[in-house]
Structures are given as structure tokens and as C-alpha cells.
Design a protein around this motif. Structure first.
Motif, PDB file in Angstrom:
ATOM      1  N   UNK A  26       0.854  -1.189   0.000  1.00  0.00           N
ATOM      2  CA  UNK A  26       0.000   0.000   0.000  1.00  0.00           C
ATOM      3  C   UNK A  26       0.885   1.233   0.000  1.00  0.00           C
ATOM      4  N   UNK A  27       0.558   2.229  -0.823  1.00  0.00           N
ATOM      5  CA  UNK A  27       1.346   3.460  -0.859  1.00  0.00           C
ATOM      6  C   UNK A  27       0.429   4.677  -0.756  1.00  0.00           C
ATOM      7  N   UNK A  50      13.775  -6.986  -1.524  1.00  0.00           N
ATOM      8  CA  UNK A  50      12.400  -6.503  -1.634  1.00  0.00           C
ATOM      9  C   UNK A  50      12.372  -4.979  -1.706  1.00  0.00           C
ATOM     10  N   UNK A  51      13.160  -4.315  -0.890  1.00  0.00           N
ATOM     11  CA  UNK A  51      13.234  -2.850  -0.933  1.00  0.00           C
ATOM     12  C   UNK A  51      13.773  -2.382  -2.288  1.00  0.00           C
ATOM     13  N   UNK A  52      14.754  -3.104  -2.805  1.00  0.00           N
ATOM     14  CA  UNK A  52      15.332  -2.736  -4.104  1.00  0.00           C
ATOM     15  C   UNK A  52      14.285  -2.883  -5.213  1.00  0.00           C
ATOM     16  N   UNK A  53      13.467  -3.934  -5.133  1.00  0.00           N
ATOM     17  CA  UNK A  53      12.436  -4.145  -6.151  1.00  0.00           C
ATOM     18  C   UNK A  53      11.406  -3.026  -6.131  1.00  0.00           C
ATOM     19  N   UNK A  60       8.520   7.850  -5.311  1.00  0.00           N
ATOM     20  CA  UNK A  60       8.057   8.632  -4.162  1.00  0.00           C
ATOM     21  C   UNK A  60       6.884   7.926  -3.511  1.00  0.00           C
ATOM     22  N   UNK A  61       6.659   8.255  -2.227  1.00  0.00           N
ATOM     23  CA  UNK A  61       5.507   7.734  -1.509  1.00  0.00           C
ATOM     24  C   UNK A  61       5.909   7.009  -0.240  1.00  0.00           C
ATOM     25  N   UNK A  62       4.989   6.989   0.726  1.00  0.00           N
ATOM     26  CA  UNK A  62       5.152   6.170   1.914  1.00  0.00           C
ATOM     27  C   UNK A  62       4.550   4.803   1.602  1.00  0.00           C
ATOM     28  N   UNK A  63       5.392   3.773   1.577  1.00  0.00           N
ATOM     29  CA  UNK A  63       4.983   2.446   1.119  1.00  0.00           C
ATOM     30  C   UNK A  63       5.041   1.461   2.279  1.00  0.00           C
ATOM     31  N   UNK A  64       3.918   0.795   2.532  1.00  0.00           N
ATOM     32  CA  UNK A  64       3.858  -0.286   3.523  1.00  0.00           C
ATOM     33  C   UNK A  64       3.778  -1.609   2.784  1.00  0.00           C
ATOM     34  N   UNK A  65       4.734  -2.482   3.069  1.00  0.00           N
ATOM     35  CA  UNK A  65       4.821  -3.774   2.378  1.00  0.00           C
ATOM     36  C   UNK A  65       4.839  -4.882   3.427  1.00  0.00           C
TER      37      UNK A  65
END
Length: 296
Positions: A26-27, A50-53, A60-65
Motif C-alpha cells: 500500500x502506498x 524486496x526494498x530494491x524491487x 516517491x511515496x510512503x509504502x507499507x509492504x
């Protein structure tokens, strides 16, 4: 690449051997790219790739994975840690006796962390590599879903922004067309004001100095420079929307410049028509600024 928003969500499920997995990404809008990762115990090795992908697809954006990775049969390999359970039973008995509490039921104790253990079957390196490749492939598919949603919303926002830019351009044209803003009208108005001010005055005023002051006031009342800059910003915003790609920061800067020029137009307004246009400009520019906050 088209304009994209920073809001998106995607979920992808899959299976591997006797496990099922689920990625959720979600971003929302953010100043930069901030990725928060939640991985199951034992799969921390996926954190960096995973962060690199995600960083390769989103700028940009706040991303919750988050990743869920569970056995299809959760009872397989389950065992009770009797040492932990015995210690908890003894502690519960002592606490109940000391404080006059009811003794806990066995099902309550079994829910405590560490009492029930899942005996994992060891994986060799080849199996681990296969598992990790599959999970990262699933993450890539999930990020594709997020990006698709961000692009779809970006297309809608782009049309809204284009309408707002066109409105700004129309208001600038209206301001230019106001008769009172023509150079001749500005000079005539200042001449009348000075004449009224000096009418009946016995104080001598130097003609050259009077001409200098009149010229200074005429420049202060002239908004053509501000209107020219507003038109230049309209052109720049249109080019950014046409070009696409990550343009949020540049559009945000232009929104600030739009606002600065509109404020100056309002402060220089000498009649109600220009004041009204200036206020309309500020209103649409505020709407423009709100929209670009969610552009990647």
C-alpha cells in the motif's frame, strides 16, 4: 511515462510446497520514498532485495509492504514445549495462591507465546533459493498492481490539473483585457489623482519630481509583469503534464510560484474587476496545489 499518483494498493496470493503466501503493498503520498517492510520470522533475508524491487518501480511515496507465509496445514509439525508450559503452570499456581486469583485454564496457557511450537522441516540451499525467487516474483507482481493503480489515478488527476491550468490561463487573459489595466488608463487614473490632490494647493511642486513619482506609481499599479510570469508558469506546467513521469516536485514548485504572482496581482489591484480575478486565481491555484501533493 504518464503522470502517476502516489496512492495505490495491491494484494497477490500464491503457494509453494505446503505453504501459502500473500504480499500486500500500500502506498500513500510522501515527500520521498519511505518503505516500511514487515516480513515473517526467518524471511528477513528478503528485506534488502524486496526494498530494491520497490525502489526500482516507485520513486516517491510512503509504502507499507507486508508478507504472510503460512503452512497450508497449520497443525503439521506442531509440538508443545513442555518445559515452558510447566514453568507457566507453576507460575500461575503461585500467582493464584498469592493474589487470590482463579487458576488459568489450560487453553489460555496454550495460547501464550512459546508454548506451541511449529517444527519446521529444514530446507537445503536450493529449496531456499527457489522459495526466495518465487516470493520476490510475487512481490514484483504486487508492485506492478500498485503502479497500475497509481497510473490510473494519475491519468484522472492529470485531466483535473489540465483543467485548472486552463482556468488559470483564462483568468490571466481576462485580467489583461480589463480596460482599467491598459497603460493609458493607468496613466490617466494617476494623472487625475494627482490633479485632484494638487487642486487648490499653494505649495509649489517640482514638475520633474512629480513626473518621477507618477512613473513610479504607474509601475507599481501595472500587473503586466505578473501576468507574463503567470503565463510562463502555465506553459511550464503544461509541458510537465505532457512529458509525464515523476513531476510532483516540479509541479509543487510551480504551484508556489503561481500563488506568489496571484498574491501580487491582488495587492496591486486598483478596481473590483481585477480584485475578483485575483481572488479567483488564488482559489484555483490552491486547488492545483492540493492536487499536486499526491503526484509522484
Amino acid at each position: 511515462m504518464a503522470i502517476a499518483s502516489m496512492t495505490g494498493f495491491a494484494r497477490v496470493d500464491g503457494a509453494w510446497q505446503d505453504y501459502r503466501w500473500t504480499w500486500e503493498v500500500k502506498s500513500v503520498n510522501g515527500k520521498g520514498l519511505d518503505v516500511r517492510m514487515r516480513l515473517p520470522q526467518g524471511l528477513e533475508i528478503l528485506d534488502i532485495p524486496a526494498r530494491a524491487a520497490i525502489a526500482a518501480r516507485l520513486s516517491r511515496g510512503n509504502v507499507n509492504c507486508s508478507l504472510q507465509f503460512d503452512r497450508v496445514n497449520p497443525n503439521a509439525g506442531v509440538q508443545v514445549n513442555h518445559q515452558v508450559l510447566d514453568n507457566l503452570v507453576e507460575a500461575a499456581k503461585q500467582a493464584a495462591k498469592r493474589h487470590g486469583l482463579k487458576k488459568p485454564r489450560i487453553e489460555e496457557l496454550l495460547e501464550l507465546r512459546g508454548v506451541i511450537e511449529v517444527k519446521e522441516t529444514g530446507l537445503n540451499e536450493e529449496q531456499q533459493a527457489e522459495r526466495d525467487r518465487l516470493l520476490l516474483s510475487g512481490l514484483s507482481e504486487t508492485v506492478d498492481g500498485v503502479l497500475g493503480m497509481r497510473l490510473a489515478e494519475g491519468r484522472k488527476m492529470s485531466e483535473v490539473l489540465r483543467d485548472q491550468v486552463r482556468t488559470i490561463s483564462d483568468l490571466v487573459a481576462q485580467a489583461r483585457a480589463i480596460p482599467s489595466q491598459q497603460p493609458e488608463a493607468v496613466r490617466d487614473r494617476l494623472h487625475k489623482q494627482i490633479t485632484d490632490l494638487l487642486n487648490g494647493s499653494s505649495v509649489p511642486i517640482d514638475a520633474d519630481r512629480l513626473a518621477q513619482e507618477a512613473a513610479y506609481l504607474a509601475v507599481k499599479a501595472d500587473v503586466r509583469e505578473e501576468l507574463d510570469r503567470l503565463n510562463a508558469h502555465v506553459t511550464a506546467a503544461t509541458e510537465l503534464l505532457d512529458k509525464g513521469g515523476p513531476a510532483g516536485r516540479k509541479l509543487d514548485f510551480l504551484a508556489q510560484e503561481f500563488g506568489r504572482e496571484a498574491n501580487t496581482v491582488c495587492s496591486k489591484a486598483s478596481d473590483s474587476a481585477l480584485s475578483r480575478i485575483g481572488l479567483d486565481l488564488k482559489a484555483v491555484i490552491d486547488q492545483f496545489r492540493e492536487q499536486v501533493q499526491n503526484i509522484e
